[in-house]
Design a protein around this motif. Structure first.
Motif, PDB file in Angstrom:
ATOM      1  N   THR A   1       0.841  -1.209   0.000  1.00 34.90           N
ATOM      2  CA  THR A   1       0.000   0.000   0.000  1.00 34.90           C
ATOM      3  C   THR A   1       0.869   1.249   0.000  1.00 34.90           C
ATOM      4  O   THR A   1       0.736   2.125  -0.853  1.00 34.90           O
ATOM      5  CB  THR A   1      -0.914  -0.010   1.251  1.00 34.90           C
ATOM      6  OG1 THR A   1      -1.583  -1.268   1.301  1.00 34.90           O
ATOM      7  CG2 THR A   1      -1.919   1.108   1.220  1.00 34.90           C
TER       8      THR A   1
ATOM      9  N   THR B   1      -2.367 -10.691   5.505  1.00 35.11           N
ATOM     10  CA  THR B   1      -1.888  -9.480   4.827  1.00 35.11           C
ATOM     11  C   THR B   1      -1.357  -9.868   3.446  1.00 35.11           C
ATOM     12  O   THR B   1      -0.953 -10.999   3.213  1.00 35.11           O
ATOM     13  CB  THR B   1      -0.798  -8.755   5.642  1.00 35.11           C
ATOM     14  OG1 THR B   1       0.337  -9.609   5.723  1.00 35.11           O
ATOM     15  CG2 THR B   1      -1.250  -8.428   7.046  1.00 35.11           C
TER      16      THR B   1
ATOM     17  N   SER C   1      -1.491  -5.243   0.762  1.00 37.74           N
ATOM     18  CA  SER C   1      -2.839  -5.450   1.301  1.00 37.74           C
ATOM     19  C   SER C   1      -3.879  -4.600   0.578  1.00 37.74           C
ATOM     20  O   SER C   1      -5.076  -4.832   0.751  1.00 37.74           O
ATOM     21  CB  SER C   1      -2.856  -5.143   2.798  1.00 37.74           C
ATOM     22  OG  SER C   1      -1.954  -5.994   3.463  1.00 37.74           O
ATOM     23  N   SER C   2      -3.464  -3.663  -0.262  1.00 36.11           N
ATOM     24  CA  SER C   2      -4.470  -2.908  -1.028  1.00 36.11           C
ATOM     25  C   SER C   2      -5.050  -3.779  -2.148  1.00 36.11           C
ATOM     26  O   SER C   2      -6.044  -3.419  -2.773  1.00 36.11           O
ATOM     27  CB  SER C   2      -3.887  -1.610  -1.596  1.00 36.11           C
ATOM     28  OG  SER C   2      -3.024  -1.842  -2.684  1.00 36.11           O
TER      29      SER C   2
ATOM     30  N   ASN D   1      -7.495  -6.287   0.418  1.00 36.67           N
ATOM     31  CA  ASN D   1      -8.383  -5.727   1.446  1.00 36.67           C
ATOM     32  C   ASN D   1      -9.806  -5.543   0.919  1.00 36.67           C
ATOM     33  O   ASN D   1     -10.116  -5.863  -0.218  1.00 36.67           O
ATOM     34  CB  ASN D   1      -7.809  -4.427   2.031  1.00 36.67           C
ATOM     35  CG  ASN D   1      -7.862  -3.259   1.055  1.00 36.67           C
ATOM     36  OD1 ASN D   1      -8.514  -3.319   0.026  1.00 36.67           O
ATOM     37  ND2 ASN D   1      -7.170  -2.192   1.395  1.00 36.67           N
ATOM     38  N   ASP D   2     -10.665  -5.009   1.801  1.00 39.54           N
ATOM     39  CA  ASP D   2     -12.073  -4.827   1.427  1.00 39.54           C
ATOM     40  C   ASP D   2     -12.321  -3.491   0.737  1.00 39.54           C
ATOM     41  O   ASP D   2     -13.472  -3.157   0.465  1.00 39.54           O
ATOM     42  CB  ASP D   2     -12.954  -4.955   2.675  1.00 39.54           C
ATOM     43  CG  ASP D   2     -12.929  -6.371   3.223  1.00 39.54           C
ATOM     44  OD1 ASP D   2     -12.937  -7.313   2.411  1.00 39.54           O
ATOM     45  OD2 ASP D   2     -12.873  -6.546   4.457  1.00 39.54           O
TER      46      ASP D   2
ATOM     47  N   ASN E   1      -5.510  -5.806  10.610  1.00 37.35           N
ATOM     48  CA  ASN E   1      -5.099  -4.409  10.447  1.00 37.35           C
ATOM     49  C   ASN E   1      -3.937  -4.140  11.415  1.00 37.35           C
ATOM     50  O   ASN E   1      -4.053  -3.330  12.330  1.00 37.35           O
ATOM     51  CB  ASN E   1      -6.252  -3.458  10.789  1.00 37.35           C
ATOM     52  CG  ASN E   1      -7.343  -3.461   9.744  1.00 37.35           C
ATOM     53  OD1 ASN E   1      -7.177  -4.012   8.664  1.00 37.35           O
ATOM     54  ND2 ASN E   1      -8.462  -2.853  10.051  1.00 37.35           N
TER      55      ASN E   1
ATOM     56  N   GLY F   1     -10.652   1.992   9.227  1.00 34.58           N
ATOM     57  CA  GLY F   1      -9.646   1.054   8.721  1.00 34.58           C
ATOM     58  C   GLY F   1      -8.283   1.740   8.659  1.00 34.58           C
ATOM     59  O   GLY F   1      -8.149   2.907   9.041  1.00 34.58           O
TER      60      GLY F   1
ATOM     61  N   PHE G   1      -6.256   1.537   5.717  1.00 33.65           N
ATOM     62  CA  PHE G   1      -5.853   1.657   4.314  1.00 33.65           C
ATOM     63  C   PHE G   1      -5.627   3.136   3.957  1.00 33.65           C
ATOM     64  O   PHE G   1      -4.520   3.529   3.550  1.00 33.65           O
ATOM     65  CB  PHE G   1      -6.963   1.003   3.476  1.00 33.65           C
ATOM     66  CG  PHE G   1      -6.843   1.123   2.001  1.00 33.65           C
ATOM     67  CD1 PHE G   1      -5.620   1.055   1.360  1.00 33.65           C
ATOM     68  CD2 PHE G   1      -7.998   1.279   1.214  1.00 33.65           C
ATOM     69  CE1 PHE G   1      -5.544   1.145  -0.038  1.00 33.65           C
ATOM     70  CE2 PHE G   1      -7.923   1.361  -0.159  1.00 33.65           C
ATOM     71  CZ  PHE G   1      -6.695   1.308  -0.784  1.00 33.65           C
TER      72      PHE G   1
END
Ligand SMILES: Cc1cc2nc3c(=O)[nH]c(=O)nc-3n(C[C@H](O)[C@H](O)[C@H](O)COP(=O)(O)OP(=O)(O)OC[C@H]3O[C@@H](n4cnc5c(N)ncnc54)[C@H](O)[C@@H]3O)c2cc1C
Length: 608
Positions: A54, A122, A129-130, A133-134, A534, A577, A579
């Motif tokens: 990220t 992760t 993780s980007s 992730n959600d 996270n 989060g 992110f």
């Protein structure tokens, strides 16, 4: 850091350094060939960024914008592919691009999870993780950033909300006009497009109305509000996942001064022990075969809150006592790995929606539709688009928990069995927009429990790091979690839920089934705990070297030429989060680095 030396000096030093580092005689003067010399020249960079995740992809973009700087971005995973682009595909089974870590077994959480431990997922892929992730774009609250250091100590360098908001906005390209209206918080024109999904089904509307009935207003959570029912914004572009790789790295990969190596794991940061300077790194593409790369200016770690610890410890930077146990020569005694924090939630709170018919042919058609026109249900995350942020206690004007909704499809015959297990209720078989069960995850946004990351006991170099997460160790965390479950249960008495006959699903809560009320939820939370993955805090920033690893400019205390610029520097969680906060950290770090080197023109120009 050797800033004033000429390239030639750097080159000679590198030869010496490499010759001493690399086992065998590949680079020894006597046997060196022209090709070896070329390899050597190619291994000298101005900046080396460790971890193309990220934060790493953003730093690679910003630093390579200076044409005279040569940048190396090095990532352990491979390039991302289109499988991960479809918003409706759940990210849970992305095993091939995950590090697949687990927390260590403790007596107070994850008790009924396999092995009594929780998964920590992760990303191990370009974009980190980007990609896994959600994609929810939440920033946390003003109070979180204002609390990151003692007020007013550093002026513009500090991380107060007023001084970080512009770095959120720097990357932002907000696609929702109602949200953009608030220009104090939002902007357009950055690389990261964020937007709400246009697709909504009847359950999204139903749950949103039920939360509204409970008194929550539908608001933009990124404007420092304490409570809201939220229709999330996501990191997407044209209904397709937008990782930091796609947003920041791909558009600049053609730059001649940017080298990206994938499938390569950095195994050591090479330092000059006497001078306390960083000289470069060693990395492996094949296990056991180390390659050197040399940094004229800085090595920047963006490997995330778990892997940074492993790399630093292996390089002799960490708590002295831990390093000695592994016979690692101590370069710096710093609290690397302490202060580990993860947000936490629990399974077991599931609402059954009654009969919902989903045919596989419909799903196949919907996939075709997404590939052809980027539309339809798969251009959404289903009920995951909705969350409620709740302030449970008086005090700061900020939420304590997020009630995050997640849809799942459980086959009716499994429901008929009466008691489906928590694991089945969470095991997503269909894409997210097709569901007959809604799990509500009450996420503790600012947990008090802290843990520690350490090297694998027997195999520190290649083994998985030990994650002593200590989830729910502090009783206060359990109390908050269960208080928030009480709020979530109030949904059942709303007119909206009653009208639709939405009820608690028949979940097998063994061994908590004989208990009632709070006792039962205490038990469920300890047994069916979920780590939110996270992780933060292991290289926290601060002034005090006994409790922090980097200063407010993200430089590692006591060492020249090493910075850390990802989620690991966050001293505490923010109420959302991580992110968006990690992207902000990377933006601010880039700004600090550019300023640092540009202001000192001698360094900036002499080493071209
Ligand atoms: C399943 C899941 C869902 C999530 N959903 C959300 C969400 O919706 N919203 C939100 O705000 N947050 C979410 N998060 C959290 C958030 O996305 C990440 O925590 C954050 O992006 C972390 O960024 P980072 O740069 O610190 O680390 P990462 O993005 O994980 O990047 C680290 C990178 O470094 C690489 N690396 C590590 N060590 C080495 C090494 N030694 N050599 C070479 N490369 C290395 C890794 O492979 C990885 O690519 C989620 C996290 C997960 C796991």
């Amino acid at each position: 850091m050797v800033k004033l030396i000429s390239f030639l000096q750097v080159y000679t030093w590198t030869v010496l350094l490499v010759a001493t580092l690399v086992s065998g005689d590949l680079f020894s003067k006597a046997t060196r060939t022209k090709a070896d010399d070329r390899d050597l020249r190619n291994s000298v960079f101005d900046f080396i960024i460790v971890g193309g995740g990220t934060a790493g992809c953003i730093l690679a973009n910003r630093l390579s914008a200076v044409p005279s700087w040569k940048i190396l971005l090095i990532e352990a995973g491979d390039d991302e592919n289109i499988d991960y682009d479809i918003p409706g595909v759940p990210t849970k089974d992305y095993r091939p691009i995950l590090w697949n870590y687990r927390t260590e077994r403790t007596g107070f959480s994850c008790l009924s999870r396999p092995g009594g431990s929780c998964e920590v997922r992760t990303g191990k892929v370009l974009g980190g993780s980007s990609v896994t992730n959600d994609m929810k774009y939440t920033r946390g609250s003003k109070v979180d950033y204002d609390g990151w250091h003692s007020a007013g100590a550093l002026g513009s360098l500090d991380w107060k909300f007023a001084n970080v908001i512009d770095f959120f906005k720097a990357s932002e390209d907000n696609g929702d006009y109602d949200i953009l209206l608030n220009s104090m918080y939002h902007s357009r024109g950055g690389e990261m497009h964020v937007q709400k999904f246009k697709y909504a089904d009847k359950f999204i509307e139903m749950f949103t109305s039920a939360f509204t009935e409970m008194g929550l207003r539908s608001l933009d959570i990124n404007t420092n509000v304490a409570e809201a029912v939220v229709n999330h914004q996501f990191a997407i572009s044209n209904n397709t996942r937008l990782s930091t790789n796609s947003a920041f790295l791909k558009p600049v990969r053609h730059r001649k001064n940017l080298v990206v190596i994938t499938g390569a794991t950095v195994t050591k940061i090479v330092t000059d022990k006497q001078e306390k300077t960083v000289e470069g790194i060693l990395y492996e593409i094949e296990k056991g075969k180390e390659h050197p790369a040399y940094a004229k200016r800085e090595v920047i770690l963006t490997g995330g809150a778990i892997n940074n610890v492993k790399l630093l410890h292996m390089s002799g930077i960490g708590p002295k006592a831990d390093l000695i146990k592994h016979n690692i020569s101590v370069i710096l005694d710093l609290p690397v790995g302490l202060n580990y924090q993860d947000q936490v939630t629990t399974g077991g709170l599931s609402f059954s929606l009654g009969e919902v018919i989903v045919s596989e042919s419909t799903i196949i058609n919907d996939f075709k539709n997404w590939f052809q026109s980027r539309n339809g249900p798969l251009a959404s995350r289903g009920i995951n688009q909705v969350s409620a942020f709740i302030q449970l206690y008086e005090g700061v004007n900020a939420p304590d928990v997020e009630l995050a909704l997640e849809g799942n499809f459980v086959r009716t015959d499994k429901f008929m069995l009466n008691n489906i297990s928590v694991h089945i209720s969470e095991e997503i078989n269909f894409p997210l927009p097709y569901y007959n069960l809604v799990n509500i995850y009450p996420i503790l946004l600012r947990p008090k429990s802290k843990g520690k990351v350490m090297l694998h006991k027997k195999n520190p170099k290649y083994g998985r790091p030990v994650i002593q997460a200590n989830l729910l160790k502090e009783t206060e965390d359990l109390v908050t979690l269960v208080d928030s479950i009480d709020i979530a249960l109030q949904l059942l008495v709303t007119k909206e839920m009653k009208k639709a006959e939405i009820k608690l699903a028949p979940i097998d809560l063994f061994p908590c089934d004989r208990l009632r009320n709070r006792e039962q939820w205490n038990c469920i939370s300890r047994h069916y705990t979920k780590a939110m993955s996270n992780p933060i805090g292991t290289c926290q920033m601060g002034e005090n070297k006994t409790i922090s690893v980097v200063d407010y400019e993200l430089k590692v205390h006591g060492l020249e030429g090493l910075r850390i610029a990802d989620a690991s520097v966050m001293p505490t969680h923010v109420r959302g989060g991580i992110f968006a906060p990690t992207m902000m950290i990377a933006e601010k770090a880039s700004n600090i680095i550019l300023k640092d080197w540009k202001e000192n023109k001698g360094y900036y120009y002499n080493t071209r």
